[in-house]
Write an enzyme that holds these catalytic residues in place. Structure first.
Site, PDB file in Angstrom:
ATOM      1  N   ARG A 184       0.810  -1.232   0.000  1.00 13.61           N
ATOM      2  CA  ARG A 184       0.000   0.000   0.000  1.00 13.61           C
ATOM      3  C   ARG A 184       0.835   1.270   0.000  1.00 13.61           C
ATOM      4  NH1 ARG A 184      -2.452  -0.921   6.096  1.00 13.61           N
ATOM      5  NH2 ARG A 184      -0.525  -0.665   7.258  1.00 13.61           N
ATOM      6  N   ARG A 242      -1.014  -4.691   2.742  1.00 16.00           N
ATOM      7  CA  ARG A 242       0.384  -4.425   3.111  1.00 16.00           C
ATOM      8  C   ARG A 242       1.336  -5.582   2.741  1.00 16.00           C
ATOM      9  NH1 ARG A 242       3.520  -2.096   7.676  1.00 16.00           N
ATOM     10  NH2 ARG A 242       4.788  -3.715   8.667  1.00 16.00           N
ATOM     11  N   ASN A 258       8.710  -7.342   5.438  1.00 19.36           N
ATOM     12  CA  ASN A 258       9.689  -6.654   6.281  1.00 19.36           C
ATOM     13  C   ASN A 258       9.746  -7.228   7.703  1.00 19.36           C
ATOM     14  OD1 ASN A 258      11.803  -4.829   6.164  1.00 19.36           O
ATOM     15  ND2 ASN A 258      10.613  -3.186   7.134  1.00 19.36           N
ATOM     16  N   ARG A 259       9.225  -8.419   7.880  1.00 20.42           N
ATOM     17  CA  ARG A 259       9.455  -9.186   9.112  1.00 20.42           C
ATOM     18  C   ARG A 259      10.002 -10.568   8.763  1.00 20.42           C
ATOM     19  NH1 ARG A 259       8.267  -4.855  10.013  1.00 20.42           N
ATOM     20  NH2 ARG A 259       6.936  -3.932  11.622  1.00 20.42           N
ATOM     21  N   HIS A 310       9.940   3.192   2.452  1.00 16.76           N
ATOM     22  CA  HIS A 310       8.599   2.904   2.962  1.00 16.76           C
ATOM     23  C   HIS A 310       7.828   4.208   3.060  1.00 16.76           C
ATOM     24  CE1 HIS A 310       9.103  -1.307   4.555  1.00 16.76           C
ATOM     25  NE2 HIS A 310      10.355  -0.987   4.280  1.00 16.76           N
ATOM     26  N   SER A 311       6.533   4.089   3.371  1.00 11.06           N
ATOM     27  CA  SER A 311       5.774   5.264   3.743  1.00 11.06           C
ATOM     28  C   SER A 311       4.839   4.837   4.864  1.00 11.06           C
ATOM     29  CB  SER A 311       4.971   5.825   2.558  1.00 11.06           C
ATOM     30  OG  SER A 311       3.794   5.070   2.338  1.00 11.06           O
ATOM     31  N   GLU A 384      11.128   6.302   5.735  1.00 12.13           N
ATOM     32  CA  GLU A 384       9.675   6.441   5.613  1.00 12.13           C
ATOM     33  C   GLU A 384       9.441   7.824   5.018  1.00 12.13           C
ATOM     34  OE1 GLU A 384       7.288   4.231   6.838  1.00 12.13           O
ATOM     35  OE2 GLU A 384       8.423   2.974   8.245  1.00 12.13           O
TER      36      GLU A 384
HETATM   37  O1  0X9 Z   1       7.143  -1.601  10.194  1.00 10.06           O
HETATM   38  C1  0X9 Z   1       7.827  -1.516   9.181  1.00 10.06           C
HETATM   39  O2  0X9 Z   1       8.165  -2.465   8.501  1.00 10.06           O
HETATM   40  C2  0X9 Z   1       8.298  -0.145   8.721  1.00 10.06           C
HETATM   41  N1  0X9 Z   1       7.240   0.790   8.857  1.00 10.06           N
HETATM   42  S1  0X9 Z   1       5.961   0.716   7.858  1.00 10.06           S
HETATM   43  O3  0X9 Z   1       5.016   1.674   8.288  1.00 10.06           O
HETATM   44  N2  0X9 Z   1       6.403   1.171   6.430  1.00 10.06           N
HETATM   45  O4  0X9 Z   1       5.498  -0.603   7.826  1.00 10.06           O
HETATM   46  C3  0X9 Z   1       9.453   0.253   9.569  1.00 10.06           C
HETATM   47  C4  0X9 Z   1      10.568  -0.648   9.361  1.00 10.06           C
HETATM   48  C5  0X9 Z   1      11.629  -0.504  10.350  1.00 10.06           C
HETATM   49  N3  0X9 Z   1      12.678  -1.264   9.888  1.00 10.06           N
HETATM   50  C6  0X9 Z   1      13.010  -2.522  10.246  1.00 10.06           C
HETATM   51  N4  0X9 Z   1      12.915  -2.983  11.464  1.00 10.06           N
HETATM   52  N5  0X9 Z   1      13.482  -3.223   9.304  1.00 10.06           N
HETATM   53 ZN    ZN Z   2       6.472  -0.105   5.002  1.00 10.21          ZN
END
Ligand code: 0X9
Ligand code: ZN
Length: 751
Positions: A184, A242, A258-259, A310-311, A384
């Site tokens: 998104r 997402r 991103n996890r 990211h945003s 971000e």
């Molecule tokens: O939560 C996230 O993955 C990122 N924010 S988002 O709102 N775009 O989802 C922040 C990522 C922080 N970075 C990492 N821990 N890799």
């Molecule tokens: Zn993100």
């Protein structure tokens, strides 16, 4: 408590609690099902857990003072109200924004062909076509690269931009800019595409761009989560998706890419629940998209730097994401992050916040930023981009151009750093002053993303602008190099710099000149062991309900000192008497701030140094490290205050602090210091104590400078001769008579 919209009916709140989560999927219809975005200022972790249990969709991330944004249905909104969490509404009708965006994009129906690529958001097909077009327009410097295949069989594509042959000659640094791990976050593919376009269009025109394209490889991957991105374009109902499109097998879809990366995968800030928006997947790199990015990276060991876009929230974030502990190169990451932030700010005066993820945002384990940094040894950031919540993910197209322009500026800062053979930083600040004739310990951290160990690391120094000299430093682990430089005479200035020598280049810190260190002796002018009370306890505006500052002999708990710092005495100031041998929570600071203020003192002499011993325990119990003690100074008897020191890392030990007030406070005879200990984070243990307060003045005490001119010269000799045979100030050796030995002392200090 309460939002800005009409009060919610009671039944909605009750239903909200009962049906939390289930209602998120309901199509908007009835008034109470209008999805809105609200902003809360979490008072404690409990508030965040509550929002989570309500099933609210976290949109932005927890940087106070901005707060945290959640998208909620009408029913969820009622549940938030009922829970007593105050909020403001930032977007009153999300679906209206989505519908308007959809209508705008449908009306264009390909009508954007030929228009500026950045006039509006682009579906995956148009992004892919643009990659091909850029490669065709600039065959000498751009080629399409394939990162891999997605779960649904789409191709993750990118560009390689370089004037160098492919593969590039050994030793060529490479930089990776990627975007859209989160479907998104539509603002991010244009950022990556714009970096590509500027590197290609400005080659041969802009010397900075030319240098990068001539001496590095730049890889641009505009959409990592291709399936998710395609999904968000497929229907208005999918717009806020997402994750990727993994079929989890329990009726839910998607893994948060991103996890899913392989550094501290499965740790805090990631979910094991497939329906969660931060679902980490079944194992590290279980997803084809992250596995493809890993393979792509490992196939290019010359990669030295990365930005993952990211945003939204306007943040420049570096490791660690998995812990609040500082990264080994925390100072370096902060310094480069600050430079990126400054470049972004100077473009359109829009402010981004730079900091480490864990302590700026929230814990997020298994993110790309930690993997690039820890596993691949790269300089790695998550940026971000805009905005701060007015539109969130549904950004108006008019914001695209300024967003991509400012982030291009930030990206160029990192690219310039990546061209250096190594990054030098100070693992600890150098002293601002040292005692005369005393060797000075120095250390530098050398971070070389391209992997090479330096041939040599030196400390460089010079005294009072004379010739630079150098000494080799020894490796002491973790990329740190340490050693000592010789001391210098009182009143002189030492400048210190460092270099790391590589076969082709030498990296230096700072770029030119050196860090100044004043050489002077400190003379104590006032000392107070704080055995007798006399400071002000508490101040108007204090909010703490327990653990208020008191004077006396502290009774030790697991968190509070048993003894004051003074060897001879027993008393000090501390935050609330606990029960003897009590637990850490015994009379610790709770519920807010408590203030301790010194009486006015004379700090009118330039170079006045205040010193004290402090105890700050905030590392035990739940929510450790969330609070801090703020030490401020006032030059106007307490009317206005300047922050001098933020004490945050906790310890059950007395630690000395010394602050030179030069440049911090105007010299004044009614100077005060105050110590504000606060418990603001969620239910943490806070104990503070202060002892052994002293004032010293930096200077060079030269007894032979009889007229105090700063130099020992003919005038002083004249005074000595005039007193010859008598006693007095010219009796430098104190033997009762001014004579030959005193003259010898004067001549030894001549000049
Ligand atoms: O939560 C996230 O993955 C990122 N924010 S988002 O709102 N775009 O989802 C922040 C990522 C922080 N970075 C990492 N821990 N890799
Ligand atoms: Zn993100």
């Amino acid at each position: 408590m309460g939002g800005t919209t009409p009060p919610i009916r009671l039944w909605a709140a009750v239903v909200g609690l009962a049906l939390a989560g289930a209602l998120t999927a309901t199509a908007p219809g009835a008034e109470d099902d209008v999805r809105s975005v609200i902003r809360i200022q979490p008072r404690a972790l409990r508030d965040m857990r509550l929002m989570d249990s309500i099933g609210a969709d976290m949109w932005s991330h927890g940087v106070t003072p901005r707060g945290v944004d959640f998208m909620v249905t009408g029913a969820q909104r009622g549940a938030v109200e009922r829970a007593g969490i105050a909020f403001e509404t930032t977007i009153s009708d999300v679906d209206a924004l989505i519908r308007a965006e959809h209508e705008r994009l449908s009306a264009q129906q390909g009508g954007l062909a030929g228009a500026d690529f950045f006039a509006d958001f682009r579906p995956l097909g148009q992004i892919d076509a643009r990659l091909d077009e850029l490669a065709a327009l600039h065959p000498a410097r751009a080629s399409v690269v394939v990162v891999g295949q997605s779960l649904e069989g789409r191709t993750i594509r990118g560009l390689r931009i370089s004037a160098l042959s492919d593969p590039a000659p050994a030793g060529t640094p490479a930089i990776l800019f990627d975007a859209c791990q989160h479907a998104r976050e539509w603002a991010t593919p244009p950022v990556a595409m714009y970096i590509a376009q500027r590197l290609l269009d400005d080659y041969g025109v802009d010397p900075e761009v030319t240098a990068i394209v001539d001496s590095a490889e730049v890889f641009i991957v505009p959409v990592v989560n291709v399936d998710g991105y395609a999904w968000t374009w497929a229907s208005v109902d999918n717009r806020l998706w997402r994750k990727n499109r993994r079929i989890n097998g329990d009726g839910t879809f998607g893994v948060d890419l991103n996890r899913n990366w392989g550094d501290h995968w499965g740790g805090a800030g990631s979910s094991a629940t497939p329906s969660s928006d931060t679902y980490r997947g079944t194992s590290a790199f279980s997803e084809p998209e992250t596995a493809a990015m890993r393979n792509f990276t490992q196939a290019r060991p010359n990669l030295v730097a990365n930005i993952d876009f990211h945003s939204f929230s306007q943040l420049v974030l570096a490791s660690w994401g998995w812990t609040v502990e500082p990264a080994p190169q925390a100072a370096l990451l902060q310094s480069i992050g600050n430079q990126m932030k400054a470049a972004i700010l100077s473009t359109h005066a829009v402010d981004y916040i730079a900091g480490p993820i864990g302590s700026t945002l929230y814990l997020a384990s298994g993110g790309s930023v930690d993997w690039f940094y820890a596993s691949e040894g790269m300089l790695s950031w998550t940026i971000e981009v805009r905005d701060t919540g007015a539109y969130g993910f549904i950004m108006p197209p008019s914001e695209i151009l300024p967003t991509i322009e400012e982030n291009f500026a930030g990206a160029m800062v990192l690219a310039a750093a990546a061209l250096e053979p190594a990054q030098l930083s100070l693992p600890a600040p150098l002293p601002s002053s040292v005692q005369p004739a005393t060797p000075v310990s120095v250390a530098v951290n050398v971070f070389a993303p391209s992997g090479g160990a330096p041939l040599a690391v030196h400390a460089l120094w010079r005294v009072d602008g004379a010739q630079w000299q150098s000494v080799s430093l020894n490796a002491v682990g973790n990329g740190n190099y340490g050693g000592a430089i010789p001391g210098a005479g009182c009143g002189s200035e030492i400048e210190v710099a460092f270099d790391a020598v590589y076969p082709a280049q030498t990296a230096r810190l700072p770029d030119a000149g050196g860090f100044p260190i004043a050489v002077d002796s400190l003379e104590t002018v006032a000392e107070d062991a704080l055995e007798i009370a006399g400071w002000s306890l508490g101040a108007t505006g204090d909010t703490a309900t327990s653990g208020i500052w008191v004077h006396g002999d502290p009774v030790g708990t697991t968190s509070q000192p048993e003894n004051d710092h003074t060897a001879a005495g027993t008393n000090c100031y501390f935050t609330g008497q606990g029960a003897a041998g009590g637990g850490a929570g015994s009379a610790d600071v709770d519920g807010g701030a408590t203030t301790l203020t010194t009486p006015p003192f004379d700090a009118s002499a330039p170079g006045t140094v205040v010193s004290y011993f402090r105890w700050w325990a905030n590392h035990l119990g739940g929510n450790p490290g969330q609070d801090s003690m703020l030490v401020s100074g006032s030059a106007d008897d307490g009317a206005t205050w300047t922050l001098l020191e933020t004490v945050s890392a906790g310890n059950t030990a007395w630690l000395g602090a010394a602050i030179n007030l030069d440049g911090l406070l105007v010299p004044s005879t009614s100077t005060r210091l105050r110590f504000v200990a606060a418990d603001l984070g969620g239910g943490s243990l806070v104990e503070a104590a202060i002892d052994d307060f002293a004032l010293s003045v930096a200077g060079c005490d030269r007894p032979a400078d009889l007229d105090g001119s700063g130099a020992v010269d003919g005038a002083d000799l004249g005074l000595m001769l005039a007193a010859w045979g008598a006693s007095g100030a010219a009796d430098l050796d104190g033997d009762g008579v001014v004579g030959g030995p005193d003259l010898a002392i004067m001549l030894a200090d001549w000049g």
